[in-house]
Scaffold this motif. Sequence first.
Motif, PDB file in Angstrom:
ATOM      1  N   VAL A 151       0.835  -1.200   0.000  1.00 27.96           N
ATOM      2  CA  VAL A 151       0.000   0.000   0.000  1.00 27.96           C
ATOM      3  C   VAL A 151       0.869   1.248   0.000  1.00 27.96           C
ATOM      4  N   ALA A 152       1.908   1.260   0.804  1.00 26.44           N
ATOM      5  CA  ALA A 152       2.787   2.430   0.890  1.00 26.44           C
ATOM      6  C   ALA A 152       3.433   2.747  -0.456  1.00 26.44           C
ATOM      7  N   CYS A 153       3.686   1.725  -1.262  1.00 29.45           N
ATOM      8  CA  CYS A 153       4.280   1.932  -2.591  1.00 29.45           C
ATOM      9  C   CYS A 153       3.282   2.494  -3.594  1.00 29.45           C
ATOM     10  N   GLU A 154       1.997   2.302  -3.335  1.00 29.85           N
ATOM     11  CA  GLU A 154       0.988   2.625  -4.338  1.00 29.85           C
ATOM     12  C   GLU A 154       0.235   3.928  -4.109  1.00 29.85           C
ATOM     13  N   VAL A 155       0.263   4.455  -2.900  1.00 30.71           N
ATOM     14  CA  VAL A 155      -0.542   5.652  -2.613  1.00 30.71           C
ATOM     15  C   VAL A 155       0.338   6.786  -2.119  1.00 30.71           C
ATOM     16  N   ALA A 156      -0.223   7.975  -2.112  1.00 35.80           N
ATOM     17  CA  ALA A 156       0.484   9.146  -1.589  1.00 35.80           C
ATOM     18  C   ALA A 156       0.704   8.959  -0.082  1.00 35.80           C
ATOM     19  N   PRO A 157       1.809   9.480   0.452  1.00 39.84           N
ATOM     20  CA  PRO A 157       2.133   9.276   1.873  1.00 39.84           C
ATOM     21  C   PRO A 157       0.994   9.615   2.836  1.00 39.84           C
ATOM     22  N   GLY A 158       0.258  10.666   2.590  1.00 42.76           N
ATOM     23  CA  GLY A 158      -0.825  11.041   3.492  1.00 42.76           C
ATOM     24  C   GLY A 158      -2.022  10.107   3.437  1.00 42.76           C
ATOM     25  N   ALA A 165      -5.608   3.798   3.434  1.00 38.61           N
ATOM     26  CA  ALA A 165      -5.615   2.777   2.384  1.00 38.61           C
ATOM     27  C   ALA A 165      -5.235   1.412   2.957  1.00 38.61           C
ATOM     28  N   TYR A 166      -4.279   1.401   3.865  1.00 41.71           N
ATOM     29  CA  TYR A 166      -3.886   0.156   4.540  1.00 41.71           C
ATOM     30  C   TYR A 166      -5.066  -0.398   5.342  1.00 41.71           C
ATOM     31  N   ALA A 167      -5.756   0.463   6.086  1.00 35.77           N
ATOM     32  CA  ALA A 167      -6.907   0.014   6.882  1.00 35.77           C
ATOM     33  C   ALA A 167      -7.993  -0.576   5.987  1.00 35.77           C
ATOM     34  N   ARG A 168      -8.237   0.029   4.832  1.00 29.27           N
ATOM     35  CA  ARG A 168      -9.229  -0.509   3.895  1.00 29.27           C
ATOM     36  C   ARG A 168      -8.796  -1.872   3.347  1.00 29.27           C
ATOM     37  N   ALA A 169      -7.509  -2.010   3.055  1.00 21.16           N
ATOM     38  CA  ALA A 169      -7.000  -3.279   2.528  1.00 21.16           C
ATOM     39  C   ALA A 169      -7.125  -4.393   3.561  1.00 21.16           C
ATOM     40  N   VAL A 170      -6.787  -4.097   4.801  1.00 18.33           N
ATOM     41  CA  VAL A 170      -6.893  -5.095   5.871  1.00 18.33           C
ATOM     42  C   VAL A 170      -8.361  -5.480   6.084  1.00 18.33           C
ATOM     43  N   ALA A 171      -9.256  -4.493   6.047  1.00 21.24           N
ATOM     44  CA  ALA A 171     -10.684  -4.773   6.194  1.00 21.24           C
ATOM     45  C   ALA A 171     -11.181  -5.651   5.052  1.00 21.24           C
ATOM     46  N   ALA A 172     -10.750  -5.375   3.829  1.00 22.11           N
ATOM     47  CA  ALA A 172     -11.152  -6.178   2.675  1.00 22.11           C
ATOM     48  C   ALA A 172     -10.662  -7.615   2.816  1.00 22.11           C
ATOM     49  N   PHE A 173      -9.449  -7.792   3.303  1.00 23.39           N
ATOM     50  CA  PHE A 173      -8.927  -9.136   3.530  1.00 23.39           C
ATOM     51  C   PHE A 173      -9.784  -9.849   4.573  1.00 23.39           C
ATOM     52  N   GLY A 174     -10.143  -9.138   5.632  1.00 25.27           N
ATOM     53  CA  GLY A 174     -10.941  -9.720   6.710  1.00 25.27           C
ATOM     54  C   GLY A 174     -12.328 -10.160   6.277  1.00 25.27           C
ATOM     55  N   ARG A 175     -12.889  -9.511   5.285  1.00 28.05           N
ATOM     56  CA  ARG A 175     -14.221  -9.910   4.806  1.00 28.05           C
ATOM     57  C   ARG A 175     -14.129 -10.741   3.513  1.00 28.05           C
ATOM     58  N   ASN A 176     -12.961 -11.324   3.276  1.00 25.30           N
ATOM     59  CA  ASN A 176     -12.734 -12.214   2.132  1.00 25.30           C
ATOM     60  C   ASN A 176     -12.892 -11.517   0.788  1.00 25.30           C
ATOM     61  N   GLY A 177     -12.480 -10.262   0.715  1.00 29.47           N
ATOM     62  CA  GLY A 177     -12.496  -9.544  -0.541  1.00 29.47           C
ATOM     63  C   GLY A 177     -11.393 -10.003  -1.482  1.00 29.47           C
ATOM     64  N   PHE A 178     -10.350 -10.560  -0.905  1.00 29.72           N
ATOM     65  CA  PHE A 178      -9.262 -11.116  -1.703  1.00 29.72           C
ATOM     66  C   PHE A 178      -8.518 -12.175  -0.899  1.00 29.72           C
ATOM     67  N   LEU A 179      -7.872 -13.067  -1.608  1.00 33.26           N
ATOM     68  CA  LEU A 179      -6.992 -14.083  -1.030  1.00 33.26           C
ATOM     69  C   LEU A 179      -5.562 -13.692  -1.350  1.00 33.26           C
ATOM     70  N   VAL A 180      -4.631 -14.183  -0.548  1.00 36.04           N
ATOM     71  CA  VAL A 180      -3.217 -13.946  -0.821  1.00 36.04           C
ATOM     72  C   VAL A 180      -2.524 -15.299  -0.936  1.00 36.04           C
TER      73      VAL A 180
END
Length: 98
Positions: A38-45, A50-65
Motif C-alpha cells: 500500500v505504501a508503494c501505491e498511494v500518496a504518503p498522506g 488505504a492500509y486500513a481498507r485493505a486489511v478490512a477487505a482481507f478480513g471480509r474475504n475480498g481477496f486471497l493472498v
Amino acid sequence: MGKVTFVDEATSGERREAGGLDAAEERLTLRELIRRRVACEVAPGEAESAYARAVAAFGRNGFLVLVGDRQIEELDETVELDRDTEVTFLRLVPLAGG
C-alpha cells in the motif's frame, strides 16, 4: 534479503504484475507485506487509511493472498521471502445476489 513481486489476479483469469519491493528481511507477516505494498501505491498522506481498507477487505474475504502455491490465511502469518518471491492478490467476486 528477498525480492517480492506482487501480482493482481481476478477469478476471471485476468492477471497483471503490480510492482514489487526489495525486503531486507527473510520473513515478514502478511500484515507487513500489505502495509508495504500500500505504501508503494498511494500518496504518503493516504497510506494509513488505504492500509486500513485493505486489511478490512482481507478480513471480509475480498481477496486471497497466495505466496507461491500456498494460501496465507491470517494477517499475522509469517511469509518466507527468498530471492524471488511472488505474492498474488486474488480478488474475489461475490455471486450475484450474495
